[in-house]
Design a protein around this motif. Structure first.
Motif, PDB file in Angstrom:
ATOM      1  N   ARG A 115      21.489  31.096  -4.433  1.00 55.10           N
ATOM      2  CA  ARG A 115      20.477  32.142  -4.280  1.00 55.10           C
ATOM      3  C   ARG A 115      20.107  32.657  -5.664  1.00 55.10           C
ATOM      4  O   ARG A 115      20.921  33.296  -6.324  1.00 55.10           O
ATOM      5  CB  ARG A 115      21.026  33.263  -3.399  1.00 55.10           C
ATOM      6  CG  ARG A 115      21.282  32.795  -1.974  1.00 55.10           C
ATOM      7  CD  ARG A 115      22.081  33.830  -1.231  1.00 55.10           C
ATOM      8  NE  ARG A 115      22.451  33.324   0.096  1.00 55.10           N
ATOM      9  CZ  ARG A 115      23.538  33.693   0.737  1.00 55.10           C
ATOM     10  NH1 ARG A 115      24.383  34.547   0.192  1.00 55.10           N
ATOM     11  NH2 ARG A 115      23.801  33.226   1.936  1.00 55.10           N
ATOM     12  N   LEU A 116      18.894  32.351  -6.075  1.00 55.21           N
ATOM     13  CA  LEU A 116      18.435  32.668  -7.428  1.00 55.21           C
ATOM     14  C   LEU A 116      17.404  33.783  -7.378  1.00 55.21           C
ATOM     15  O   LEU A 116      16.407  33.696  -6.668  1.00 55.21           O
ATOM     16  CB  LEU A 116      17.827  31.404  -8.065  1.00 55.21           C
ATOM     17  CG  LEU A 116      17.340  31.492  -9.502  1.00 55.21           C
ATOM     18  CD1 LEU A 116      18.474  31.860 -10.455  1.00 55.21           C
ATOM     19  CD2 LEU A 116      16.709  30.166  -9.924  1.00 55.21           C
ATOM     20  N   ILE A 117      17.669  34.859  -8.139  1.00 53.08           N
ATOM     21  CA  ILE A 117      16.763  35.998  -8.220  1.00 53.08           C
ATOM     22  C   ILE A 117      16.284  36.100  -9.659  1.00 53.08           C
ATOM     23  O   ILE A 117      17.089  35.988 -10.593  1.00 53.08           O
ATOM     24  CB  ILE A 117      17.482  37.314  -7.852  1.00 53.08           C
ATOM     25  CG1 ILE A 117      18.157  37.210  -6.484  1.00 53.08           C
ATOM     26  CG2 ILE A 117      16.530  38.490  -7.883  1.00 53.08           C
ATOM     27  CD1 ILE A 117      19.138  38.342  -6.213  1.00 53.08           C
ATOM     28  N   PHE A 118      14.976  36.335  -9.857  1.00 55.39           N
ATOM     29  CA  PHE A 118      14.444  36.487 -11.211  1.00 55.39           C
ATOM     30  C   PHE A 118      14.225  37.961 -11.520  1.00 55.39           C
ATOM     31  O   PHE A 118      13.769  38.725 -10.668  1.00 55.39           O
ATOM     32  CB  PHE A 118      13.127  35.721 -11.367  1.00 55.39           C
ATOM     33  CG  PHE A 118      13.304  34.237 -11.335  1.00 55.39           C
ATOM     34  CD1 PHE A 118      13.793  33.560 -12.445  1.00 55.39           C
ATOM     35  CD2 PHE A 118      13.000  33.505 -10.184  1.00 55.39           C
ATOM     36  CE1 PHE A 118      13.970  32.184 -12.421  1.00 55.39           C
ATOM     37  CE2 PHE A 118      13.179  32.133 -10.151  1.00 55.39           C
ATOM     38  CZ  PHE A 118      13.663  31.480 -11.270  1.00 55.39           C
ATOM     39  N   GLU A 119      14.546  38.325 -12.759  1.00 53.82           N
ATOM     40  CA  GLU A 119      14.356  39.710 -13.195  1.00 53.82           C
ATOM     41  C   GLU A 119      13.866  39.745 -14.629  1.00 53.82           C
ATOM     42  O   GLU A 119      14.256  38.921 -15.449  1.00 53.82           O
ATOM     43  CB  GLU A 119      15.679  40.494 -13.101  1.00 53.82           C
ATOM     44  CG  GLU A 119      15.990  40.993 -11.720  1.00 53.82           C
ATOM     45  CD  GLU A 119      17.144  41.999 -11.711  1.00 53.82           C
ATOM     46  OE1 GLU A 119      17.466  42.543 -12.790  1.00 53.82           O
ATOM     47  OE2 GLU A 119      17.700  42.218 -10.639  1.00 53.82           O
ATOM     48  N   ASP A 120      12.997  40.733 -14.920  1.00 47.02           N
ATOM     49  CA  ASP A 120      12.636  41.024 -16.306  1.00 47.02           C
ATOM     50  C   ASP A 120      13.736  41.870 -16.923  1.00 47.02           C
ATOM     51  O   ASP A 120      14.584  42.412 -16.229  1.00 47.02           O
ATOM     52  CB  ASP A 120      11.322  41.827 -16.346  1.00 47.02           C
ATOM     53  CG  ASP A 120      10.106  40.915 -16.313  1.00 47.02           C
ATOM     54  OD1 ASP A 120      10.188  39.803 -16.867  1.00 47.02           O
ATOM     55  OD2 ASP A 120       9.080  41.310 -15.722  1.00 47.02           O
ATOM     56  N   GLY A 121      13.729  41.966 -18.228  1.00 45.57           N
ATOM     57  CA  GLY A 121      14.633  42.899 -18.883  1.00 45.57           C
ATOM     58  C   GLY A 121      16.055  42.412 -19.070  1.00 45.57           C
ATOM     59  O   GLY A 121      16.959  43.212 -19.298  1.00 45.57           O
ATOM     60  N   LEU A 122      16.282  41.085 -18.961  1.00 47.15           N
ATOM     61  CA  LEU A 122      17.630  40.566 -19.215  1.00 47.15           C
ATOM     62  C   LEU A 122      17.880  40.350 -20.708  1.00 47.15           C
ATOM     63  O   LEU A 122      18.996  40.005 -21.102  1.00 47.15           O
ATOM     64  CB  LEU A 122      17.862  39.251 -18.457  1.00 47.15           C
ATOM     65  CG  LEU A 122      17.835  39.305 -16.930  1.00 47.15           C
ATOM     66  CD1 LEU A 122      18.312  37.980 -16.359  1.00 47.15           C
ATOM     67  CD2 LEU A 122      18.669  40.443 -16.379  1.00 47.15           C
ATOM     68  N   GLY A 123      16.826  40.513 -21.516  1.00 42.61           N
ATOM     69  CA  GLY A 123      16.991  40.401 -22.966  1.00 42.61           C
ATOM     70  C   GLY A 123      17.368  39.001 -23.394  1.00 42.61           C
ATOM     71  O   GLY A 123      16.665  38.037 -23.100  1.00 42.61           O
ATOM     72  N   LEU A 124      18.487  38.888 -24.091  1.00 45.18           N
ATOM     73  CA  LEU A 124      18.919  37.607 -24.646  1.00 45.18           C
ATOM     74  C   LEU A 124      19.510  36.675 -23.598  1.00 45.18           C
ATOM     75  O   LEU A 124      19.612  35.472 -23.817  1.00 45.18           O
ATOM     76  CB  LEU A 124      19.967  37.851 -25.737  1.00 45.18           C
ATOM     77  CG  LEU A 124      19.530  38.732 -26.914  1.00 45.18           C
ATOM     78  CD1 LEU A 124      20.735  39.116 -27.757  1.00 45.18           C
ATOM     79  CD2 LEU A 124      18.493  38.019 -27.759  1.00 45.18           C
ATOM     80  N   VAL A 125      19.938  37.236 -22.475  1.00 44.46           N
ATOM     81  CA  VAL A 125      20.642  36.458 -21.444  1.00 44.46           C
ATOM     82  C   VAL A 125      19.647  35.629 -20.640  1.00 44.46           C
ATOM     83  O   VAL A 125      18.579  36.105 -20.253  1.00 44.46           O
ATOM     84  CB  VAL A 125      21.439  37.393 -20.517  1.00 44.46           C
ATOM     85  CG1 VAL A 125      22.028  36.626 -19.338  1.00 44.46           C
ATOM     86  CG2 VAL A 125      22.539  38.101 -21.296  1.00 44.46           C
ATOM     87  N   ASP A 126      20.012  34.365 -20.375  1.00 42.92           N
ATOM     88  CA  ASP A 126      19.164  33.503 -19.548  1.00 42.92           C
ATOM     89  C   ASP A 126      19.533  33.591 -18.069  1.00 42.92           C
ATOM     90  O   ASP A 126      18.660  33.658 -17.212  1.00 42.92           O
ATOM     91  CB  ASP A 126      19.261  32.054 -20.040  1.00 42.92           C
ATOM     92  CG  ASP A 126      18.592  31.889 -21.406  1.00 42.92           C
ATOM     93  OD1 ASP A 126      17.397  32.205 -21.510  1.00 42.92           O
ATOM     94  OD2 ASP A 126      19.272  31.460 -22.358  1.00 42.92           O
ATOM     95  N   PHE A 127      20.834  33.575 -17.774  1.00 43.11           N
ATOM     96  CA  PHE A 127      21.297  33.665 -16.383  1.00 43.11           C
ATOM     97  C   PHE A 127      22.568  34.515 -16.308  1.00 43.11           C
ATOM     98  O   PHE A 127      23.452  34.374 -17.156  1.00 43.11           O
ATOM     99  CB  PHE A 127      21.601  32.269 -15.813  1.00 43.11           C
ATOM    100  CG  PHE A 127      20.413  31.356 -15.765  1.00 43.11           C
ATOM    101  CD1 PHE A 127      19.522  31.390 -14.700  1.00 43.11           C
ATOM    102  CD2 PHE A 127      20.175  30.452 -16.793  1.00 43.11           C
ATOM    103  CE1 PHE A 127      18.413  30.550 -14.661  1.00 43.11           C
ATOM    104  CE2 PHE A 127      19.078  29.611 -16.766  1.00 43.11           C
ATOM    105  CZ  PHE A 127      18.191  29.656 -15.695  1.00 43.11           C
TER     106      PHE A 127
END
Length: 210
Positions: free
Chosen positions: A34-46
């Protein structure tokens, strides 16, 4: 800065940086986890969990210059997360790999896992998520004596398959490891010397690093 626990990842989910929406890695992960996308993770990809994240270095990143190094150092200096660095090791990027390995593993103390492409990376992320889920279930069941017997009957095939996903471990070694340690939880906490007695020095180091 992203600290452990500041990002809440629902059980069995992965939170992906919005920039990966529509990518090959995202398409291949869909349906498997289950993959959720979010803005604002900065340097982190997953984000694999509240405490563990992935930083992905592509072939293009390696060829382009030192920007990925700055990302790595900034993530190490501003974050309390456990960072897994996935690096695309291809014919083109191979010449840069040893330098990256030295920086990531020896200087920054992060885990580095090489992949050939985004398809292989998606398989690796799926395996990591499965491994972490089983590990958490193992911890829960170990703390509750009423669940132990039921858990062992239901989880054995899943645990066996999960252990086989560790680099260097096939069916035979997975069986030996489970016979020796009994659970994912105990295997995760085993020392290199304890592992060496079962699978030898090289594979023991691979398991411990993984």
């Amino acid at each position: 800065p992203v600290t452990a626990g500041s990002i809440v990842v629902p059980y069995g989910h992965v939170i992906g940086n919005e920039k990966w929406r529509g990518s090959e890695i995202a398409q291949r992960l869909q349906g498997k986890i289950r993959l959720i996308f979010e803005d604002g993770l900065g340097l982190v990809d997953f984000h694999l969990s509240n405490r563990t994240c992935i930083l992905y270095i592509s072939e293009a990143d390696l060829v382009a210059g030192d920007e990925f190094k700055r990302r790595l150092v900034r993530l190490r200096n501003t974050s309390s997360l456990e960072v897994i660095v996935i690096v695309e090791r291809t014919q083109i990027s191979d010449q840069y790999f040893l330098a990256v390995q030295k920086l990531v593993v020896l200087e920054l103390g992060m885990v580095l896992l090489p992949v050939a492409n985004q398809g292989e990376a998606s398989q690796l992320i799926t395996q990591l998520v499965s491994f972490m889920l089983v590990r958490e279930q193992s911890k829960d069941h170990n703390s509750n004596p009423f669940l132990r017997k039921q858990c062992s009957q239901l989880a054995e095939p899943l645990v066996f398959r999960t252990v086989q996903q560790i680099p260097g471990v096939g069916k035979t070694k997975a069986l030996l490891l489970l016979q020796q340690f009994g659970s994912i939880h105990r295997l995760c906490n085993a020392s290199v010397k304890e592992l060496e007695l079962v699978v030898g020095q090289t594979v023991a180091q691979q398991i411990y690093s993984f």
